[in-house]
Design an enzyme around this catalytic site. Structure first.
Site, short mmCIF file in Angstrom:
data_model
loop_
_atom_site.label_atom_id
_atom_site.label_comp_id
_atom_site.label_asym_id
_atom_site.label_seq_id
_atom_site.Cartn_x
_atom_site.Cartn_y
_atom_site.Cartn_z
N TYR A 1 -5.00 -11.39 -1.07
CA TYR A 1 -4.61 -12.45 -2.01
C TYR A 1 -5.60 -13.61 -1.87
O TYR A 1 -5.95 -13.99 -0.74
CB TYR A 1 -3.20 -12.95 -1.68
CG TYR A 1 -2.74 -14.11 -2.54
CD1 TYR A 1 -2.50 -13.94 -3.91
CD2 TYR A 1 -2.51 -15.37 -1.99
CE1 TYR A 1 -2.06 -15.00 -4.69
CE2 TYR A 1 -2.07 -16.43 -2.77
CZ TYR A 1 -1.85 -16.24 -4.13
OH TYR A 1 -1.41 -17.29 -4.89
N ASP B 1 -12.46 -15.21 2.91
CA ASP B 1 -11.31 -16.05 2.59
C ASP B 1 -10.52 -16.23 3.88
O ASP B 1 -9.75 -15.37 4.28
CB ASP B 1 -10.46 -15.40 1.50
CG ASP B 1 -9.26 -16.28 1.12
OD1 ASP B 1 -8.99 -17.25 1.87
OD2 ASP B 1 -8.61 -15.99 0.11
N LYS C 1 -4.70 -24.30 4.26
CA LYS C 1 -3.57 -24.23 5.19
C LYS C 1 -3.75 -25.11 6.45
O LYS C 1 -3.54 -26.31 6.37
CB LYS C 1 -3.26 -22.77 5.50
CG LYS C 1 -2.82 -22.06 4.19
CD LYS C 1 -2.15 -20.72 4.30
CE LYS C 1 -1.56 -20.35 2.95
NZ LYS C 1 -2.02 -19.13 2.35
C1 PLP Z 1 -2.55 -19.08 0.87
C2 PLP Z 1 -3.78 -18.36 0.54
C3 PLP Z 1 -4.60 -18.74 -0.53
C4 PLP Z 1 -4.19 -19.78 -1.54
O1 PLP Z 1 -4.02 -21.04 -0.99
P1 PLP Z 1 -3.09 -22.10 -1.79
O2 PLP Z 1 -3.24 -23.34 -1.00
O3 PLP Z 1 -1.73 -21.51 -1.81
O4 PLP Z 1 -3.67 -22.22 -3.16
C5 PLP Z 1 -5.81 -18.10 -0.69
N1 PLP Z 1 -6.20 -17.14 0.16
C6 PLP Z 1 -5.45 -16.74 1.19
C7 PLP Z 1 -5.95 -15.70 2.11
C8 PLP Z 1 -4.20 -17.33 1.40
O5 PLP Z 1 -3.42 -16.88 2.38
#
Ligand code: PLP
Length: 422
Positions: free
Chosen positions: A141, A236, A264
Site C-alpha cells: 500500500y 516506501d 508516521k
Molecule cells: C500509511 C502508509 C502510507 C500512507 O500514509 P498516510 O499518511 O496514511 O497518507 C503509505 N505507505 C505506507 C507503506 C503506509 O503504511
C-alpha cells in the site's frame, strides 16, 4: 452505549461515520469504538473501557500515547503560533536529523502525509527519468494516490486496473503489478519494459498485507534490475522508517534506495510525510527544479516539533534491540497459547511489528496472505476487544509494540488469548 450512539451521529455527517475506511471495523464485522483519550499503551473509549493498544495509530506512536517529552515540545512551539506558510528553523532541524540518520538521503522535502510523500516520489521519478511506467507489488500500500490504487490480478503480471471508481484507467495503465518476493517476475517485467520503467516502488518490509518480510535477495534483485535499467528504486518506508532501527531499513538489508518515503513515526502523532533522497535527484523539485510540488501546511511547526522530539528520544534511547526482544517474546507466547488451542496460524514478525495470520503459512506474498481465515480473525479481534486488547481492525495490517508496553500488558494479552473463543 455511548460508542454506538456516537457512531450513529457520526454516520449522519461523515461518510460511513469515519475519516478513514478501516476505522469503521467493517473488515471484522464490528462497530467502531470512539476514543476519548489515550496514555502510554492504553486507549480509553467513550464507554469507559480501557484497551492495550497494538495498533498505535497504525504505527506512529512508537513511544506510546501522550508522551510527556513530546507534548512538552509541542506545547512550547504551539504557543508561538501554529502555521505561517513561511520557513522555520525547525524544518531544517528535522530534515537534518533525517539526513544524518539515513545514508542515502541528502535532502528532504516535508509534506503532510505518507500519501503525499509517495505522490511526490513518483512524480519526481517520472520527471527525472522522462519515463512513465512504475512497478508496484501486489499487496503493498502506498497511500490513496490515484496511480497506486490498483488491485491485484491473479498474481500474474498485469497492468493495473483501478481498484476504486473515480480513478481513470489512463491513470493506472502505467502501473505494472508484480507479486512480492518474486525476483523472476521482476526480471521478466524489466525484460519487456526496462527502458520505460521510471521506478520500482516497494515496501521493503510489507506492512499492508499484514507483515510480510522480504526474502533473502528480493530487495537486492530489485536494486540490481533498477541499476541495470536506469530506473529509480523508491523505498516506501512510511511504516519501517524509524520503526525497525533509527533511520531506514536500507542498512539492515544492505540495499540502497534512490528515493525514500517517510511518514508516521517522523510526525510523532501529527500529520506528516517526507520524500527524501540524494541531492541530485531532490533538486529536481520546485523551486530548484521543474517537478512541481507544494503544500500550505508542509513542514508545519507543530508536526515538525513532535517529530523532532520523537526522533530525539529514539536516538538517545535506542529502544530498538529491546523492542525487538520484547516483541519476539510476545510472539512466542502467542504461539504457545495458539498451540494449546489447536489453531492453525502463522506469525510474521520483524522487530516490533508482527501479524498473526490464521493459516498454516508460510505467508510470503499477497496470494498467501489472503489465504488467512479472515472470519476467524474477525472473531479473534472481537474477543480480544472485549477482553481489553485493541488489535488492528483488519487481518491485513501490522500489530505494533511501543516502548511503553510492559510485561504486565503482554501477560494480560496472553491471558486474553487463552480465555478467548474464536
Ligand atoms: C500509511 C502508509 C502510507 C500512507 O500514509 P498516510 O499518511 O496514511 O497518507 C503509505 N505507505 C505506507 C507503506 C503506509 O503504511
Amino acid at each position: 452505549m455511548k460508542n454506538s450512539r456516537l457512531f450513529e451521529q457520526a454516520k449522519k455527517v461523515i461518510p460511513g461515520g469515519v475519516n478513514s475506511p478501516v476505522r469503521a471495523f467493517g473488515a471484522v464485522g464490528a462497530k467502531p469504538i470512539f476514543i476519548e483519550k489515550a496514555k502510554g499503551v492504553y486507549l480509553h473509549d467513550a464507554d469507559g473501557n480501557r484497551y492495550i493498544d497494538y495498533c498505535l495509530s497504525w504505527g506512529p506512536m512508537i513511544l506510546g500515547h501522550a508522551r510527556k517529552d513530546v507534548l512538552d515540545e509541542v506545547r512550547k512551539v504551539m504557543a508561538k503560533g501554529t502555521s505561517f506558510g513561511i520557513p522555520t528553523e525547525l524544518e531544517t532541524r528535522l530534515a537534518g536529523m533525517i539526513v544524518r540518520a539515513i545514508g542515502t538521503v541528502e535532502k528532504v522535502r516535508l509534506v503532510s502525509s505518507g500519501t503525499e510523500a509517495v505522490m511526490t516520489a513518483i512524480r519526481l521519478a517520472r520527471g527525472c527519468t522522462g519515463r512513465e511506467k512504475i512497478i508496484k507489488f501486489i499487496g503493498c500500500y502506498h497511500g490513496h494516490v490515484d496511480h497506486m490504487l490498483v488491485a491485484a490480478g491473479s498474481g500474474a503480471m498485469t497492468f493495473g486496473a483501478p481498484s476504486s471508481p473515480g480513478v481513470p484507467k489512463d491513470f493506472t495503465k502505467h502501473t505494472i503489478l508484480l507479486p512480492y518476493n518474486d525476483p523472476e517476475m521482476l526480471e521478466k517485467a524489466f525484460d519487456k519494459y526496462g527502458d520505460k520503467i521510471a521506478a520500482v516502488i516497494v515496501e521493503p518490509v510489507a506492512g499492508n498485507m499484514g507483515v510480510v518480510t522480504p526474502k533473502k535477495n528480493f530487495l537486492k534483485a530489485i536494486r540490481k534490475m533498477c541499476t541495470k535499467n536506469k530506473s529509480l528504486l523508491i523505498f516506501d518506508e512510511v511504516i519501517t522508517g524509524f520503526r525497525l532501527r533509527y533511520g531506514s531499513v536500507q542498512e539492515l538489508f544492505g540495499v540502497k534506495a534512490d528515493l525514500t518515503c517517510l511518514g508516521k513515526i517522523i510526525g510523532g502523532g501529527f500529520p506528516i510525510g517526507a520524500c527524501c533522497g540524494r541531492a541530485k535527484l531532490m533538486d529536481n523539485l520546485a523551486p530548484q527544479g521543474k517537478v512541481y510540488q507544494a503544500g500550505t501546511l508542509s513542514g508545519n511547526p507543530v508536526c515538525v516539533a513532535a517529530g523532532i522530539a520523537t526522533l530525539k528520544l529514539l536516538k538517545s534511547q535506542n529502544p530498538y534491540p529491546s523492542l525487538g526482544r520484547a516483541t519476539e517474546k510476545l510472539c512466542d507466547s502467542i504461539s504457545q497459547a495458539l498451540e494449546e488451542k489447536n489453531v492453525e496460524y502463522t506469525i510474521n514478525r520483524i522487530g516490533s511489528m508482527f501479524t498473526l495470520f490464521f493459516n498454516p503459512g508460510p505467508v510470503t506474498d499477497y496470494a498467501s496472505a489472503i489465504k488467512s481465515d479472515t472470519a476467524k480473525y474477525a472473531k479473534f479481534f472481537t474477543a480480544m476487544l472485549k477482553a481489553g486488547v485493541y488489535l488492528p481492525p483488519s487481518q491485513f495490517e501490522a500489530c505494533f509494540v511501543s516502548t511503553e508496553h510492559k510485561q504486565r500488558d503482554f501477560d494480560r494479552t496472553i491471558e486474553a488469548i487463552r480465555k478467548a473463543s474464536f
